[in-house]
Structures are given as C-alpha cells and as structure tokens.
Design an enzyme around this catalytic site. Structure first.
Site, mmCIF file in Angstrom:
data_model
loop_
_atom_site.group_PDB
_atom_site.id
_atom_site.type_symbol
_atom_site.label_atom_id
_atom_site.label_comp_id
_atom_site.label_asym_id
_atom_site.label_seq_id
_atom_site.Cartn_x
_atom_site.Cartn_y
_atom_site.Cartn_z
ATOM 1 N N ILE A 13 -9.245 -8.305 -6.290
ATOM 2 C CA ILE A 13 -9.070 -7.382 -7.419
ATOM 3 C C ILE A 13 -9.968 -7.788 -8.586
ATOM 4 O O ILE A 13 -10.656 -6.953 -9.186
ATOM 5 C CB ILE A 13 -7.580 -7.341 -7.869
ATOM 6 C CG1 ILE A 13 -6.679 -6.878 -6.707
ATOM 7 C CG2 ILE A 13 -7.401 -6.461 -9.106
ATOM 8 C CD1 ILE A 13 -6.941 -5.488 -6.171
ATOM 9 N N GLY A 111 1.406 -8.256 -8.416
ATOM 10 C CA GLY A 111 2.085 -9.391 -7.791
ATOM 11 C C GLY A 111 3.019 -10.108 -8.748
ATOM 12 O O GLY A 111 3.766 -11.003 -8.351
ATOM 13 N N SER A 140 1.353 -2.490 -8.610
ATOM 14 C CA SER A 140 0.657 -2.751 -7.337
ATOM 15 C C SER A 140 -0.083 -1.517 -6.830
ATOM 16 O O SER A 140 0.098 -0.407 -7.332
ATOM 17 C CB SER A 140 1.676 -3.188 -6.287
ATOM 18 O OG SER A 140 2.427 -2.055 -5.883
ATOM 19 N N CYS A 141 -0.871 -1.728 -5.798
ATOM 20 C CA CYS A 141 -1.630 -0.628 -5.187
ATOM 21 C C CYS A 141 -0.699 0.476 -4.691
ATOM 22 O O CYS A 141 -0.915 1.661 -4.946
ATOM 23 C CB CYS A 141 -2.477 -1.164 -4.041
ATOM 24 S SG CYS A 141 -1.585 -2.285 -2.949
ATOM 25 N N ASN A 142 0.375 0.094 -3.983
ATOM 26 C CA ASN A 142 1.311 1.096 -3.461
ATOM 27 C C ASN A 142 2.016 1.832 -4.601
ATOM 28 O O ASN A 142 2.151 3.055 -4.566
ATOM 29 C CB ASN A 142 2.358 0.416 -2.563
ATOM 30 C CG ASN A 142 1.850 0.241 -1.145
ATOM 31 O OD1 ASN A 142 1.352 1.188 -0.546
ATOM 32 N ND2 ASN A 142 1.969 -0.957 -0.607
ATOM 33 N N HIS A 195 9.599 -1.065 -3.567
ATOM 34 C CA HIS A 195 8.608 -0.148 -4.137
ATOM 35 C C HIS A 195 9.253 0.933 -5.007
ATOM 36 O O HIS A 195 8.685 1.322 -6.032
ATOM 37 C CB HIS A 195 7.766 0.478 -3.020
ATOM 38 C CG HIS A 195 7.098 -0.547 -2.159
ATOM 39 N ND1 HIS A 195 7.682 -1.050 -1.010
ATOM 40 C CD2 HIS A 195 5.915 -1.187 -2.302
ATOM 41 C CE1 HIS A 195 6.876 -1.959 -0.469
ATOM 42 N NE2 HIS A 195 5.787 -2.057 -1.235
ATOM 43 N N HIS A 221 -3.232 1.469 3.191
ATOM 44 C CA HIS A 221 -1.816 1.792 3.406
ATOM 45 C C HIS A 221 -1.725 3.287 3.711
ATOM 46 O O HIS A 221 -2.573 4.070 3.262
ATOM 47 C CB HIS A 221 -0.995 1.552 2.137
ATOM 48 C CG HIS A 221 -1.054 0.167 1.580
ATOM 49 N ND1 HIS A 221 -0.602 -0.937 2.254
ATOM 50 C CD2 HIS A 221 -1.476 -0.292 0.370
ATOM 51 C CE1 HIS A 221 -0.748 -2.021 1.485
ATOM 52 N NE2 HIS A 221 -1.287 -1.662 0.343
#
Ligand code: NAD
Length: 337
Positions: A13, A111, A140-142, A195, A221
C-alpha cells in the site's frame, strides 16, 4: 506550497500511495521509510524519494547495500505535515505515541482498529467530517469497496438490509509466506464477519451483515451482494446510478470480462501502473432485481482501491480542499480514473 507527506511502511500500500501522492500538484513526498535494504528501497531511491529508516542502527545495512539513507523516521516526522502509516496491521498502533510527540497528523490503514484514529474515512461517504482532523483510518480494501456501493444505494433509495458474501484473495501476489492456498477457508467460521461492523464505522445506520471465505487466488476479492432497498428501482436505474459514481467501473461479460483474471488484464491493457484497479469493478449484467431485492457481483483489487482514498484523506485533513467531490475529481483526473 505543496503539502509535505511522509510514508511510514513502504510495502504494497505504501509504495502505491507514494506514487499517487507524488503525481498530485498540491502535495509531495518528503520521504519514505524502509526497515531494511531491498529492491523496493532501491527503486524508491531511483524514483527520487528520500529514504529514511526506522532506527539509527539500521543505517549501516543501507550503507553496505549502497543505498543512501537521509535519516530516521524521527527526523522525517519533523519535516512533514502528515504521515501515511502503511505498516503491517496492528504495527501502526505502536507509532501513535511517536506521531503525537512530533505533533504530526496521521492516516492509518484498515489493518488498524477504528478506535486508534477515532475516525474511519471514505472519500464519498464522509469527506466533510475529515476536514482538519489530526487522525484518520482509511478502511480496508473490502470495506472501501462495500462503502462505495452501499453509500450510493443508501443515498438514492435507502437500504433496508444488505447481506454480502466476500470471497477473499488468500494473499497478495508478492506474498510467498501465506498463499495461495489449496482450499476454501471460511474466515472467520464464527459468523458474521467483521466486515459489516467495519462498514458501520462509516455508515452506522446501514443494516449490513457479511460472511467471508478465503479462496485460492491472489488477484482480487469478489463480493456477492444481496440488498433490500426501501424504494425498488429498475435494473437500469441501478446501472445509471453506478455509472455516475466516481469510483465504480461497470464491466460486462459480453465484453469478455467474466472473471477477476480478465478484470486485471483489462487494467494492464489500459496501461495502469502496476496493473492497478482503483475502482470497484461491478458486473453490469449481474445487476438483477429478483423478488424485489437487488443482486450483483463486484470485484475489488485489494492492492489498489484504498490508494485514491488516502490522497483524498490527506487533502481533507490538511484542508487543501474543502469540497469532497472536487478532491475526488482531482485525484481521479490525475491518476487517470
Ligand atoms: P506490506 O507488508 O506489504 O507492507 C508493509 C511495509 O511496512 C513493509 O515494507 C514492511 O517492511 C514495513 N514495516 C514492517 N514493520 C515495520 C515497522 N515496525 N515500521 C515501519 N515499517 C515497517 O503490508 P500492506 O499490505 O501494504 O499493508 C499495510 C496496511 O494496509 C495494513 O494495515 C493492511 O491491513 C492495509 N491494507 C492492505 C491491503 C492489501 O491487500 N495489501 C489492502 C488494504 C489495506
């Protein structure tokens, strides 16, 4: 004068955020921090980034590898206006005291826990609330991928409830320690997954529940979404809504994009740096209304989607731009989204 940005943790990142920041006309990279010499450190130097290291005792190792180091993280923090902490999950928390000591603003990544920064960021959903803040966490990415679509749908039609299954990549492509795996791993087995609550750190009123499975891939993902809306629009209305959003890219199986592999190939063919996909990839032909509920698939490039969000978070926290839509448009234009 350009805003001065430090990067602590120059990995997957950190190096992407560094390049995105360096491309902007209102901010610049003051320095990046590496723990030890590596090809990434060498390339950072070739790109013209000043290199710093975490502790004075590491400097000798860099000298031996013929890589010039300008000092330690401590030195760098005195020269910058804001630090992007892209150290591995849970490590970033250890730096909070140091950032406080230097009186520097900080942005952590997904994180870390929400409580560390006390504020979780998404460019479209809560840019205004980030203005002038000292600390933020880019989720986060998700979560970033979920917030982008849920925010759009909730604003336009109201969400009664959202149920999402996340098929997660097992590891990043450069990760030789943890993947890919020869298995499908319910992760976590105890449901629901974290999530949904993470989405609620930005959209507290949205009823969202998530399940996640780790899969044997490193590319992207894949999310399968089922959403009950308060108003029931037609499929075309949803397609038009997503078309207007700044960080959603509609693709179609008739264009032969039928998998995450082809979505990644598409980005490479577009000439994207590192083949990065900064947007959510939503399959237009998956968008369906069945029995009054919305269904669709989206793919999320885990290494990339949080990158433009970090750029916008810097702009908001340093008050370089007070209008979120203008910051998003500027970041997108410069990156080529
Ligand atoms: P990474 O392991 O690729 O990079 C982390 C970097 O930090 C490495 O260069 C490592 O050498 C360095 N580092 C390790 N310990 C350090 C320390 N004590 N001080 C300073 N630097 C140190 O990790 P990443 O994937 O870039 O993840 C960084 C953060 O971004 C994490 O919070 C992660 O959860 C989050 N994130 C990762 C992804 C992803 O898919 N890779 C996506 C979104 C968010």
């Amino acid at each position: 004068m350009k805003a001065k940005v430090a990067i602590n943790g120059y990995g997957t990142i950190g190096k992407r955020v560094a390049d995105a920041v360096a491309a902007q006309d209102d901010m610049e990279i003051t320095g990046v921090v590496k723990t030890r010499p590596s090809f990434e450190a060498r390339i950072a130097q070739e790109k013209g980034y000043d290199l710093y290291t975490t502790a004075r005792e590491n400097i000798e190792q860099f000298k031996k590898s013929d890589i010039k180091v300008s000092g330690t993280l401590d030195d760098l923090l005195d020269k910058a206006d804001i630090v992007i902490d892209a150290t591995p999950g849970d490590i970033g928390a250890e730096y909070k005291e140091l950032y406080n000591k230097h009186g520097i603003k900080a942005i952590w990544q997904g994180g870390e826990e929400h409580e560390l920064a006390g504020f979780s960021f998404n460019s479209e959903a809560n840019y205004k609330e980030a203005i002038g803040r000292d600390f933020a966490r880019v989720v986060s990415c998700n979560t970033t991928g979920l917030v982008r679509v849920l925010y759009a749908l909730d604003t336009a039609y109201g969400i009664r409830k959202a149920r999402v299954t996340l098929m997660r990549r097992a590891a990043d492509p450069n990760d030789i320690k943890t993947g890919p795996i020869n298995a499908l791993v319910p992760d976590p087995i105890k449901l629901p997954s974290h999530h949904g609550p993470d989405v609620n750190s930005i959209l507290p009123h949205v009823d969202v529940t998530t399940m996640a499975v780790k899969t044997s891939t490193t590319l992207m993902h894949l999310h399968a979404l089922n959403i009950e809306l308060k108003d029931t629009p037609g499929e075309d209305a949803i397609i038009n809504l997503f078309k207007e959003r700044p960080r959603i890219r509609l693709v179609s199986s008739s264009d032969r994009i039928k998998s995450t592999a082809e979505a990644m190939e598409f980005a490479k063919d577009m000439g994207r740096p590192r083949g990065d996909v900064w947007e959510n990839v939503v399959w237009k032909d998956s968008i369906s209304i069945s029995k009054g509920e919305l269904y669709f698939f989206q793919a999320i490039h885990q290494e990339a989607d949080v990158v433009p969000e970090n750029v916008d978070a810097i702009r908001a926290m340093l008050e370089l731009e007070r209008d979120g839509a203008r910051s998003i448009a500027k970041t997108n234009k410069i990156l080529g989204i």
